[in-house]
Scaffold this active site. Sequence first.
Site, PDB file in Angstrom:
ATOM      1  N   SER A  58      -3.535 -11.734 -10.757  1.00  5.03           N
ATOM      2  CA  SER A  58      -4.563 -12.144 -12.363  1.00  5.03           C
ATOM      3  C   SER A  58      -5.571 -12.322 -12.426  1.00  5.03           C
ATOM      4  CB  SER A  58      -3.856 -13.401 -13.189  1.00  5.03           C
ATOM      5  OG  SER A  58      -4.781 -14.237 -14.276  1.00  5.03           O
ATOM      6  N   LYS A  82       6.689 -12.679 -22.350  1.00  2.00           N
ATOM      7  CA  LYS A  82       6.436 -13.101 -24.073  1.00  2.00           C
ATOM      8  C   LYS A  82       6.532 -13.377 -25.239  1.00  2.00           C
ATOM      9  CE  LYS A  82       1.582 -10.980 -22.712  1.00  2.00           C
ATOM     10  NZ  LYS A  82       0.323  -9.827 -23.203  1.00  2.00           N
ATOM     11  N   LEU A 130      -7.031  -0.497 -22.176  1.00  2.00           N
ATOM     12  CA  LEU A 130      -6.141  -1.965 -22.215  1.00  2.00           C
ATOM     13  C   LEU A 130      -6.289  -2.708 -20.486  1.00  2.00           C
ATOM     14  CD1 LEU A 130      -5.357  -1.848 -25.506  1.00  2.00           C
ATOM     15  CD2 LEU A 130      -3.582  -3.041 -25.330  1.00  2.00           C
ATOM     16  N   GLY A 163       2.141   3.584 -26.724  1.00  2.00           N
ATOM     17  CA  GLY A 163       2.577   2.724 -25.895  1.00  2.00           C
ATOM     18  C   GLY A 163       2.934   1.967 -27.036  1.00  2.00           C
ATOM     19  N   TYR A 218      -7.356  -3.382 -16.743  1.00  2.00           N
ATOM     20  CA  TYR A 218      -8.514  -3.151 -16.245  1.00  2.00           C
ATOM     21  C   TYR A 218      -8.377  -3.205 -14.580  1.00  2.00           C
ATOM     22  CZ  TYR A 218      -6.426  -7.813 -16.317  1.00  2.00           C
ATOM     23  OH  TYR A 218      -5.401  -9.251 -16.553  1.00  2.00           O
TER      24      TYR A 218
HETATM   25  P1  NAP Z   1       5.125  -3.194 -22.131  1.00  2.00           P
HETATM   26  O1  NAP Z   1       5.434  -4.386 -23.255  1.00  2.00           O
HETATM   27  O2  NAP Z   1       6.254  -2.813 -21.516  1.00  2.00           O
HETATM   28  O3  NAP Z   1       4.364  -2.083 -23.624  1.00  2.00           O
HETATM   29  C1  NAP Z   1       4.427  -0.533 -22.782  1.00  2.00           C
HETATM   30  C2  NAP Z   1       5.161   0.488 -23.722  1.00  2.00           C
HETATM   31  O4  NAP Z   1       4.868   1.497 -22.776  1.00  2.00           O
HETATM   32  C3  NAP Z   1       6.438   0.938 -23.281  1.00  2.00           C
HETATM   33  O5  NAP Z   1       7.012   0.487 -24.755  1.00  2.00           O
HETATM   34  C4  NAP Z   1       7.053   1.180 -22.291  1.00  2.00           C
HETATM   35  O6  NAP Z   1       8.104   1.914 -22.503  1.00  2.00           O
HETATM   36  C5  NAP Z   1       5.699   2.182 -22.881  1.00  2.00           C
HETATM   37  N1  NAP Z   1       5.309   3.529 -21.811  1.00  2.00           N
HETATM   38  C6  NAP Z   1       5.677   3.234 -20.279  1.00  2.00           C
HETATM   39  N2  NAP Z   1       5.153   5.191 -20.179  1.00  2.00           N
HETATM   40  C7  NAP Z   1       4.950   4.912 -22.063  1.00  2.00           C
HETATM   41  C8  NAP Z   1       3.882   6.703 -21.007  1.00  2.00           C
HETATM   42  N3  NAP Z   1       4.009   7.831 -20.475  1.00  2.00           N
HETATM   43  N4  NAP Z   1       3.560   7.162 -22.570  1.00  2.00           N
HETATM   44  C9  NAP Z   1       3.852   6.485 -24.145  1.00  2.00           C
HETATM   45  N5  NAP Z   1       4.305   5.073 -23.588  1.00  2.00           N
HETATM   46  C10 NAP Z   1       4.942   4.684 -22.670  1.00  2.00           C
HETATM   47  O7  NAP Z   1       3.199  -4.050 -21.841  1.00  2.00           O
HETATM   48  P2  NAP Z   1       2.819  -4.754 -22.540  1.00  2.00           P
HETATM   49  O8  NAP Z   1       2.847  -5.661 -22.865  1.00  2.00           O
HETATM   50  O9  NAP Z   1       2.517  -4.144 -24.281  1.00  2.00           O
HETATM   51  O10 NAP Z   1       0.640  -3.829 -21.985  1.00  2.00           O
HETATM   52  C11 NAP Z   1       0.718  -2.833 -22.214  1.00  2.00           C
HETATM   53  C12 NAP Z   1      -0.116  -2.727 -21.115  1.00  2.00           C
HETATM   54  O11 NAP Z   1      -1.401  -3.377 -21.988  1.00  2.00           O
HETATM   55  C13 NAP Z   1      -0.131  -3.008 -19.375  1.00  2.00           C
HETATM   56  O12 NAP Z   1      -1.118  -2.113 -18.735  1.00  2.00           O
HETATM   57  C14 NAP Z   1      -1.030  -4.465 -20.074  1.00  2.00           C
HETATM   58  O13 NAP Z   1      -1.328  -4.931 -18.472  1.00  2.00           O
HETATM   59  C15 NAP Z   1      -2.295  -4.392 -20.732  1.00  2.00           C
HETATM   60  N6  NAP Z   1      -2.324  -5.809 -21.210  1.00  2.00           N
HETATM   61  C16 NAP Z   1      -3.745  -5.736 -21.514  1.00  2.00           C
HETATM   62  C17 NAP Z   1      -4.265  -7.261 -22.224  1.00  2.00           C
HETATM   63  C18 NAP Z   1      -6.009  -7.973 -21.713  1.00  2.00           C
HETATM   64  O14 NAP Z   1      -6.185  -8.514 -21.720  1.00  2.00           O
HETATM   65  N7  NAP Z   1      -6.552  -6.412 -21.411  1.00  2.00           N
HETATM   66  C19 NAP Z   1      -3.494  -7.750 -22.655  1.00  2.00           C
HETATM   67  C20 NAP Z   1      -2.300  -8.081 -22.464  1.00  2.00           C
HETATM   68  C21 NAP Z   1      -1.608  -6.424 -21.872  1.00  2.00           C
HETATM   69  P3  NAP Z   1       9.322   2.085 -21.206  1.00  2.00           P
HETATM   70  O15 NAP Z   1       9.631   0.560 -22.647  1.00  2.00           O
HETATM   71  O16 NAP Z   1       9.932   2.498 -22.478  1.00  2.00           O
HETATM   72  O17 NAP Z   1       8.730   1.997 -20.446  1.00  2.00           O
END
Ligand code: NAP
Length: 276
Positions: free
Chosen positions: A17, A68, A222, A129, A224
Amino acid sequence: MIPPKIFGLVGYPVEHSLSPRMHNAAFKALKINAAYRLFSLKEDELKVFFAGLKKNNIFGLNVTIPYKEKVMAFLDKISPEAKLIGAVNTVKVNQGSLEGFNTDGEGFLRHIKLSLGFNPKGKSIAIIGAGGASRAVGIYLSKEKPKRISFFDSDVAKAGNLVKHLKECFSAIEFRQSCSIEGLGIETSDLLINASPIGMKEADSCLVKEGFTRKKPLVYDLIYNPPETKLLKLAKSKGCVVSNGLGMLLYQGALAFKHWTGKEAPVEVMREALKL
Ligand code: NAP
């Protein structure tokens, strides 16, 4: 000497982080006697940790993957936005009472509007996603009255539930669920967002094929870390404006800082601290 107030990030894992760098710089700049720490916790450690916040001088937390949703069970109060999103990324300890917020969606929106000059009103948007971050981003984009938002998730039920939820909340907007990335209509979209974790690992393939950029959408990942995913590299080579998620991280952090301290966050100090 008065001991510093403790803030920090709860998740598993959290070692990667950048939040300590950003928040510690902000505390220093505003001469606030506080320190931001990392709390890498297993799920069975959460209950005891949240029960001991006061004893451990902890005044505020960020929450990340995979907790979360799970932390909501330990809170006394949850903001309407966090309830709508169904997840909490910020906790404030207010005279012993635990209050939950979600600053991810607003952080994203601030970044695309303030830094990238993108106004979602009337626009067509494609999102890969449908997890927690996608929900937050989807809800905040919907408040801005876009024309259409299409979602694809490898978990079909998750995308279906999100589209259903959004349709109930925002009846004037067209929400679609696609069963493939190709079906998202990226060629006619103004904004493409990757809200899946695909791209974090070196071995991950590029999410889209060449030729998706007919309308040259703004492409926002999203992720980084790495700072340039294969998706961003391809989009940039095709002349699209691209952004990674560092700006979202900055603004969600600035909003969390305000919840904890009641003070406007020193955004430029925090931005500088994030420079690698
Ligand atoms: P999450 O709750 O695990 O959601 C990710 C989703 O993407 C899940 O539903 C997953 O499905 C799906 N997925 C996986 N592989 C895929 C593919 N090939 N095609 C389409 N969908 C797919 O995670 P999250 O908290 O939403 O985070 C998602 C991303 O955003 C992460 O990389 C995180 O680091 C980033 N993020 C960045 C910030 C920021 O401040 N920049 C803030 C929050 C999150 P399954 O569950 O079936 O695998």
